[in-house]
Design an enzyme around this catalytic site. Structure first.
Site, PDB file in Angstrom:
ATOM      1  N   HIS A 123       0.911  -1.261  -0.072  1.00  0.00           N
ATOM      2  CA  HIS A 123       0.149   0.004   0.099  1.00  0.00           C
ATOM      3  C   HIS A 123       0.966   1.368   0.050  1.00  0.00           C
ATOM      4  CE1 HIS A 123      -3.873   2.127   0.720  1.00  0.00           C
ATOM      5  NE2 HIS A 123      -2.898   3.095   1.621  1.00  0.00           N
ATOM      6  N   CYS A 124       0.792   2.160  -1.080  1.00  0.00           N
ATOM      7  CA  CYS A 124       1.570   3.133  -1.141  1.00  0.00           C
ATOM      8  C   CYS A 124       1.025   4.509  -0.876  1.00  0.00           C
ATOM      9  CB  CYS A 124       2.043   3.396  -2.630  1.00  0.00           C
ATOM     10  SG  CYS A 124       3.426   4.886  -2.939  1.00  0.00           S
ATOM     11  N   PRO A 125       1.417   5.130   0.355  1.00  0.00           N
ATOM     12  CA  PRO A 125       0.807   6.614   0.710  1.00  0.00           C
ATOM     13  C   PRO A 125       0.885   7.445  -0.276  1.00  0.00           C
ATOM     14  CG  PRO A 125       2.863   5.976   1.945  1.00  0.00           C
ATOM     15  CD  PRO A 125       2.458   4.579   1.237  1.00  0.00           C
ATOM     16  N   ASN A 183      -2.076   7.017  -2.431  1.00  0.00           N
ATOM     17  CA  ASN A 183      -3.103   6.840  -1.702  1.00  0.00           C
ATOM     18  C   ASN A 183      -3.848   5.539  -2.240  1.00  0.00           C
ATOM     19  OD1 ASN A 183      -5.108   6.926   0.472  1.00  0.00           O
ATOM     20  ND2 ASN A 183      -6.199   8.214  -0.687  1.00  0.00           N
TER      21      ASN A 183
END
Length: 365
Positions: free
Chosen positions: A152-154, A157
């Protein structure tokens, strides 16, 4: 105490802060490069035109791939991986883990599953109430199971997985190209402003800061870009790089690797003309993946039901029959399949209406 839905809305809003930050930096870099550097600082018209053309090409590809990475919804398991109503009710009533596993195994016999938990059990998500397909993991941030989840890449998002992994790689590629081009083309004017060879102007701040920002992002992106290229070549996700997938005959970090060229094609597709475009061309359906033949399972049957499932038989054994490989899997394990790193070969004979078909599969060592 605030209601749960209010907290979730706040969390979702805060999750967009990194994306908004990147968008603001990109917008500022566009203004600084186009207006302050090219229009107000560079005297040569020819140099301006060349810089503007190359800049806008890299800018469009960067924004396009970034947009696709952000707004491509993660792929989820299909309904066939959900427990039928009767089995689901039985599973929820049952308290013993052993009996629950028996229920899951009965349902899993018709599903194309290779991997297990570390304890050898069927992978089941209690949150989503589905049997997890191979390489599928539950994302706590998205609160869903994501096919071939990488991480999951912030900064986008979003979950990076089967549906947008190619877009993510291209996003890293074009962001690196974008930053490298800015740093390289700004360097000479950065030096001139720094040494006062150019007169003081409001463009000085933008040019100096633009070089520092581009160089900083280049360094940070380069390591991530190199790492993910390595993952693509090995056909691993970030999760699998840290924790090897577990097959019936044990963990194998290279269990899904088909050789370098096949691994690249699985992410980018067969047609090279589309590789650099952020359009979906990845092979397969994200639900099942062909595996290489690792070691012979001691419980492996002498005959396999079909050519496409040879390596599956080696993994699953006779106790758990599985469905045939999909068309996309058979394509990846086609007659031309061969690993550039491996030299082991096993031959299997299958007799069908008095005709012998010899199938040869090479496996990675």
């Amino acid at each position: 105490m605030a209601p749960t839905h209010v907290l979730r809305c706040c969390q979702r809003g805060l999750a967009w802060i990194p994306v908004i930050f990147i968008a603001l930096v990109v917008c500022w870099s566009y203004y600084a490069y186009v207006v302050e550097l090219c229009i107000l600082t560079i005297p040569s018209i020819g140099e301006k035109c060349i810089y503007l053309v190359v800049f806008h090409l890299s800018f469009v590809m960067f924004v396009w791939s970034y947009w696709k990475t952000i707004f491509t919804r993660p792929a989820n398991p299909s309904k066939e991986f959900c427990l039928p109503k009767s089995e689901k009710e039985q599973y929820e009533k049952e308290q013993r883990p052993e009996t629950q596993q028996e229920i899951l195994k009965r349902v899993a016999t018709s599903l194309p599953l290779y991997t297990r938990t570390g304890a050898g059990a069927i992978r089941y998500c209690d949150r989503c109430q589905i049997i997890k397909p191979d390489r599928c993991h539950h994302c706590s941030a998205c609160d869903m199971c994501v096919l071939k989840m990488d991480h999951h890449c912030p900064w986008v998002n979003n979950c990076v997985g089967f549906s947008n992994y190619k877009f993510f790689i291209l996003f890293l590629t074009y962001s690196l190209v974008y930053c490298l081009f800015i740093a390289a083309s700004v360097l000479q004017y950065f030096i001139k402003f720094w040494t006062n060879d150019l007169p003081e102007s409001h463009a000085k701040f933008h040019v100096l800061f633009l070089f520092f920002v581009a160089a900083m992002f280049c360094i940070s992106i380069l390591s991530l870009f190199t790492y993910h290229l390595w993952l693509v070549g090995k056909n691993r996700s970030t999760i699998e790089a840290f924790r090897a997938p577990v097959f019936r005959n044990g963990p194998d970090k290279s269990g899904f690797s088909l050789g370098f060229s096949k691994n690249i094609a699985q992410v980018f597709g067969d047609q090279k003309k589309y590789w650099l475009l952020p359009v979906f061309t990845s092979q397969g359906d994200g639900l099942s993946f062909p595996t290489r033949l690792v070691t012979v399972d001691p419980e492996q049957p002498t005959e396999c039901p079909q050519p496409g499932g040879l390596d599956k038989c080696a993994v699953e054994g006779p106790a758990e029959q599985t469905s045939p490989l999909s068309e996309s899997q058979n394509h990846l394990l086609g007659k031309d399949y061969h690993s550039e790193e491996d030299h082991k070969e096993r031959d299997f004979l299958k007799s069908d209406e008095s005709e012998a078909i010899t199938i040869s599969i090479e496996s990675e060592s």
